[in-house]
Design a protein around this motif. Structure first.
Motif, short mmCIF file in Angstrom:
data_model
loop_
_atom_site.label_atom_id
_atom_site.label_comp_id
_atom_site.label_asym_id
_atom_site.label_seq_id
_atom_site.Cartn_x
_atom_site.Cartn_y
_atom_site.Cartn_z
N PHE A 21 0.83 -1.20 0.00
CA PHE A 21 0.00 0.00 0.00
C PHE A 21 0.86 1.25 0.00
CE2 PHE A 21 -2.25 3.50 1.96
CZ PHE A 21 -3.42 3.52 1.23
N ASP A 22 1.88 1.28 0.85
CA ASP A 22 2.76 2.46 0.93
C ASP A 22 3.52 2.68 -0.37
OD1 ASP A 22 1.96 2.88 3.56
OD2 ASP A 22 3.63 1.71 4.37
N VAL A 28 1.83 6.65 -6.88
CA VAL A 28 0.71 7.47 -7.34
C VAL A 28 0.95 8.93 -6.98
CG1 VAL A 28 -1.75 7.94 -7.01
CG2 VAL A 28 -0.97 5.59 -7.31
N GLU A 29 1.41 9.17 -5.78
CA GLU A 29 1.67 10.54 -5.31
C GLU A 29 2.70 11.25 -6.19
OE1 GLU A 29 3.75 11.96 -1.34
OE2 GLU A 29 1.74 11.13 -0.98
N ARG A 30 3.66 10.49 -6.71
CA ARG A 30 4.71 11.06 -7.57
C ARG A 30 4.33 11.02 -9.05
NH1 ARG A 30 7.27 8.39 -3.34
NH2 ARG A 30 8.78 9.67 -2.22
N SER A 35 -3.86 6.10 -11.77
CA SER A 35 -5.12 5.42 -11.53
C SER A 35 -5.99 5.63 -12.75
CB SER A 35 -5.79 6.02 -10.29
OG SER A 35 -7.04 5.44 -10.08
N VAL A 36 -6.58 4.55 -13.26
CA VAL A 36 -7.42 4.65 -14.45
C VAL A 36 -8.81 4.12 -14.14
CG1 VAL A 36 -5.52 4.53 -16.10
CG2 VAL A 36 -6.57 2.44 -15.33
N ASP A 37 -9.79 4.66 -14.83
CA ASP A 37 -11.16 4.22 -14.65
C ASP A 37 -11.34 2.81 -15.18
OD1 ASP A 37 -11.96 6.65 -13.56
OD2 ASP A 37 -12.44 7.50 -15.50
N ASP A 38 -12.06 2.03 -14.42
CA ASP A 38 -12.39 0.66 -14.83
C ASP A 38 -13.63 0.74 -15.69
OD1 ASP A 38 -12.80 -2.03 -15.11
OD2 ASP A 38 -13.46 -2.34 -13.05
N GLU A 39 -13.50 0.42 -16.96
CA GLU A 39 -14.61 0.55 -17.90
C GLU A 39 -15.68 -0.52 -17.74
OE1 GLU A 39 -12.90 0.83 -21.78
OE2 GLU A 39 -11.73 2.59 -21.26
N ARG A 48 -1.86 2.00 -14.01
CA ARG A 48 -0.93 1.76 -15.12
C ARG A 48 0.26 2.69 -14.95
NH1 ARG A 48 -0.49 5.28 -19.26
NH2 ARG A 48 -2.03 6.91 -19.41
N PHE A 49 1.40 2.20 -15.39
CA PHE A 49 2.61 3.01 -15.39
C PHE A 49 2.66 3.84 -16.66
CE2 PHE A 49 4.41 -0.17 -12.43
CZ PHE A 49 4.97 0.69 -11.51
#
Length: 93
Positions: A21-22, A28-30, A35-39, A48-49
């Motif tokens: 989690f950390d 994500v913070e950097r 984060s992408v929407d789940d269709e 995704r990177f």
């Protein structure tokens, strides 16, 4: 092993880390992990990177000599998910 946040379960299993989690939160913070929407509408969190970050990470993994172990851990984790789901797929449900 299927939990509320499967991405964290997968990261913990594949990378053998307790603090997934950390690590995910820091990426994500950097803005290295997006984060992408789940269709599908399942409400599941997906990430995704950035392409350049993914390529760099793959190069670093290969250089570390741990790529084969990571690929095996990845395959074993997802095989376990398939094995857990198989009874429901073939059963009356």
């Amino acid at each position: 092993m299927i939990g509320a946040l499967p991405v964290l379960d997968a990261a913990q299993a594949v990378c053998a880390m307790d603090d997934a989690f950390d690590v995910v939160a820091a990426l994500v913070e950097r803005n290295l992990l997006l984060s992408v929407d789940d269709e599908t509408g399942s409400g599941e969190v997906r990430f995704r990177f950035l392409e350049t970050v993914r390529e760099f990470a793959q190069e670093q993994l290969a250089a570390s000599g741990e790529a084969d172990a990571a690929y095996v851990a990845h395959a074993e984790y997802f095989l376990s998910l398939v094995e857990q789901a198989e009874p429901a797929v073939r059963g009356p449900d």
